[in-house]
Scaffold this motif. Structure first.
Motif, short mmCIF file in Angstrom:
data_model
loop_
_atom_site.label_atom_id
_atom_site.label_comp_id
_atom_site.label_asym_id
_atom_site.label_seq_id
_atom_site.Cartn_x
_atom_site.Cartn_y
_atom_site.Cartn_z
N HIS A 181 0.88 -1.20 -0.13
CA HIS A 181 0.08 0.03 0.15
C HIS A 181 0.88 1.32 -0.12
O HIS A 181 2.05 1.28 0.62
CB HIS A 181 -0.94 0.03 1.11
N LYS B 173 -5.61 4.20 5.99
CA LYS B 173 -4.42 3.36 5.87
C LYS B 173 -3.07 4.19 6.44
O LYS B 173 -2.49 3.50 7.54
CB LYS B 173 -4.21 2.77 4.29
N GLU C 212 -6.45 6.91 0.73
CA GLU C 212 -5.51 6.29 1.43
C GLU C 212 -5.05 6.83 3.00
O GLU C 212 -4.28 6.57 3.87
CB GLU C 212 -4.26 6.78 0.68
#
Length: 125
Positions: A62, A85, A82
């Protein structure tokens, strides 16, 4: 306060993520920026990265994990999808660095209010 509680294991990660996701996107970006500063103050190290990725539950592929592997911290500038995360990853990094700092430098006690959260009255949190 919430970020320090997460770092010290006084608040479950899932609760921290729920809190983070309830924030506006702008506030999420501000929290990520603050977390980067907290990681620096806690003296996070590059060798903390693999454990941070493992603890965060995100994949090493990621974008935030790849950035951190390269010791880059611009996660607050990533696309909105994002941000959670990034939060999980930076919260894990902060926890690792802060735990080490409390163990090595503050073990005999310290004046850092954020290291003595368990001593605060519950209504103070």
């Amino acid at each position: 306060m919430i970020l320090n509680e997460l770092a010290q294991g006084l608040r479950p990660t899932a609760e921290g993520v729920e809190w983070f996701e309830a924030l506006s996107e702008d506030d999420q970006r501000k929290v990520l920026h603050a977390l980067v500063l907290f990681c620096g103050q806690a003296r996070a190290r590059e060798d903390d990265v693999p454990e941070s990725i493992a603890r965060s539950g995100i994949r090493p592929t990621h974008t935030p994990a790849v950035m951190l592997t390269k010791w880059r911290f611009g996660m607050d500038q990533l696309p909105a999808y994002e941000l959670t995360k990034s939060f999980r990853l930076l919260a894990a990094l902060f926890s690792i660095a802060d735990t080490r700092r409390r163990t090595l430098h503050c073990a005999g006690g310290c004046g850092h209010e954020w290291h003595n959260l368990s001593d605060l009255p519950q209504d103070a949190t």
